[in-house]
Design an enzyme around this catalytic site. Structure first.
Site, mmCIF file in Angstrom:
data_model
loop_
_atom_site.group_PDB
_atom_site.id
_atom_site.type_symbol
_atom_site.label_atom_id
_atom_site.label_comp_id
_atom_site.label_asym_id
_atom_site.label_seq_id
_atom_site.Cartn_x
_atom_site.Cartn_y
_atom_site.Cartn_z
ATOM 1 N N ASN A 19 36.794 42.517 40.296
ATOM 2 C CA ASN A 19 37.541 41.797 41.337
ATOM 3 C C ASN A 19 39.026 41.936 41.009
ATOM 4 O OD1 ASN A 19 38.724 40.006 43.102
ATOM 5 N ND2 ASN A 19 37.822 38.169 42.185
ATOM 6 N N LYS A 21 41.512 40.973 42.689
ATOM 7 C CA LYS A 21 42.340 39.882 43.227
ATOM 8 C C LYS A 21 43.571 40.492 43.930
ATOM 9 C CE LYS A 21 40.343 36.925 39.766
ATOM 10 N NZ LYS A 21 40.416 35.755 38.900
ATOM 11 N N HIS A 111 34.916 32.521 46.177
ATOM 12 C CA HIS A 111 35.560 32.579 44.862
ATOM 13 C C HIS A 111 36.307 31.265 44.627
ATOM 14 C CE1 HIS A 111 38.160 33.715 41.567
ATOM 15 N NE2 HIS A 111 37.304 34.688 41.337
ATOM 16 N N GLU A 113 39.124 30.670 43.590
ATOM 17 C CA GLU A 113 40.522 30.678 44.062
ATOM 18 C C GLU A 113 40.592 30.428 45.568
ATOM 19 O OE1 GLU A 113 41.421 34.410 42.193
ATOM 20 O OE2 GLU A 113 41.139 33.423 40.255
ATOM 21 N N GLU A 181 30.718 31.624 37.900
ATOM 22 C CA GLU A 181 32.055 31.708 37.315
ATOM 23 C C GLU A 181 32.572 30.297 37.022
ATOM 24 O OE1 GLU A 181 34.040 35.740 38.376
ATOM 25 O OE2 GLU A 181 34.659 34.246 39.834
ATOM 26 N N GLY A 187 40.393 33.589 33.819
ATOM 27 C CA GLY A 187 41.774 33.910 33.438
ATOM 28 C C GLY A 187 42.287 33.112 32.249
ATOM 29 N N SER A 227 36.725 35.482 32.012
ATOM 30 C CA SER A 227 37.216 36.024 30.734
ATOM 31 C C SER A 227 36.236 37.005 30.087
ATOM 32 C CB SER A 227 37.584 34.890 29.769
ATOM 33 O OG SER A 227 38.671 34.146 30.304
ATOM 34 N N GLY A 248 37.644 39.970 36.267
ATOM 35 C CA GLY A 248 38.959 39.896 36.889
ATOM 36 C C GLY A 248 39.967 40.727 36.108
HETATM 37 P P1 13P Z 1 38.934 36.897 34.666
HETATM 38 O O1 13P Z 1 37.982 37.987 34.238
HETATM 39 O O2 13P Z 1 40.354 37.349 34.728
HETATM 40 O O3 13P Z 1 38.737 35.643 33.872
HETATM 41 O O4 13P Z 1 38.565 36.533 36.195
HETATM 42 C C1 13P Z 1 37.254 36.291 36.530
HETATM 43 C C2 13P Z 1 37.159 36.240 38.012
HETATM 44 O O5 13P Z 1 37.688 35.346 38.654
HETATM 45 C C3 13P Z 1 36.414 37.327 38.683
HETATM 46 O O6 13P Z 1 36.137 36.994 40.001
#
Ligand code: 13P
Length: 269
Positions: A19, A21, A111, A113, A181, A187, A227, A248
């Site tokens: 992803n 983003k 997601h 976010e 997640e 992140g 992560s 991510g």
């Molecule tokens: P990270 O791998 O940066 O923690 O993000 C995970 C994520 O939100 C994937 O959709």
């Protein structure tokens, strides 16, 4: 490779999904996808052992689709969101119809976010899941608890409730992917433990069984995200109910993402 050299047979084809983003414009996307493809080729990666999918921003999709097609690169393509509506006066929205015309196979839905910054409720997530399926897309339904939820309710109550709503009106033969997640792991550099991921993914599989039946539960892939790095992917993939990862930050670094895809080569898997 002889059959006996293969890692233990898994019931479901692992999916490693990147992803992106809001990162990489369409020119950067071309360079990235080409380099990832070459890196995997150089490493003699076996394409059939793991499914790879990338989820670029909308504005990259046409360019990436053309590249995958022209160079016969075996990566799946997905979008990061879609509209719950199919067409009409919805300025700024993107219909699932447009995504399937671009040969997207997947679309991320719900997601954290989007839930956090765009106030997407479980009902919106359910409507978008229906929209994806109407257009022949595989929804990657994201669920997960915040740090506060974790403290108050434990790890599984919130994601289980979120998935239950998302699946409420689906047919038993719907093809979906679920991504667990934990919001606090996204992140942050602090991934869930493999034991927690396994425990919640097993409970999510139970929700799929209750809503869509046992056969659906056995074939549906459930990913862990938050992560994920080359250094911890193998520990997640050892868990029986974790069928892949939604990555991510590490999906934006070619060598790191390639190493995650090649987790089967890591020592001790
Ligand atoms: P990270 O791998 O940066 O923690 O993000 C995970 C994520 O939100 C994937 O959709």
């Amino acid at each position: 490779m002889a059959v006996t050299d293969r890692p233990a047979q898994r019931p479901r084809l692992p999916l490693i999904a990147g992803n992106w983003k809001m990162n990489l414009d369409h020119l950067q996307a071309v360079a990235f996808v080409q380099k990832l493809h070459w890196t995997l080729k150089d490493a003699k990666h076996e394409d059939g052992s793991v499914e790879v999918a990338v989820f670029p921003p909308y504005t990259d999709l046409r360019t990436v689709q053309t590249l995958l097609d022209a160079d016969k690169i075996p990566f799946g393509l997905g979008a990061q969101d879609l509209s719950a509506q199919d067409s009409g006066a919805y300025t700024g929205e993107i219909s699932g119809a447009f995504l399937s015309k671009l040969q997207c196979r997947y679309v991320i839905i719900g997601h954290s976010e989007r839930r956090q910054y765009h106030a997407e409720t479980d009902e919106v997530v359910a409507a978008k899941t229906q929209a994806a399926l109407r257009h022949g897309l595989v929804p990657v339904i994201c669920v997960g608890e915040t740090a506060e939820d974790l403290e108050k309710f434990g790890a599984s109550a919130v994601p289980v409730g979120q998935l239950d709503v998302a699946l409420k009106d689906l047919k038993a033969d719907a093809e979906i992917v679920v991504a667990y997640e934990p919001v606090w792991a996204i992140g942050s550099g602090q991934a869930a433990t493999p034991e927690q991921a396994q425990d919640v993914c097993a409970k999510l599989r139970h929700v799929v069984a209750e809503r869509l039946g046992q056969e659906a539960a056995e074939r549906t892939r459930i990913l862990y995200g938050g992560s994920v790095k080359s250094g911890n992917i193998a520990s997640f993939m050892r868990e029986p109910d974790v069928d892949g990862a939604l990555v991510g930050g590490a999906s934006l670094v070619v060598d790191e993402f390639a190493a995650i895809i090649r987790y089967q080569k890591h020592v001790g898997v």
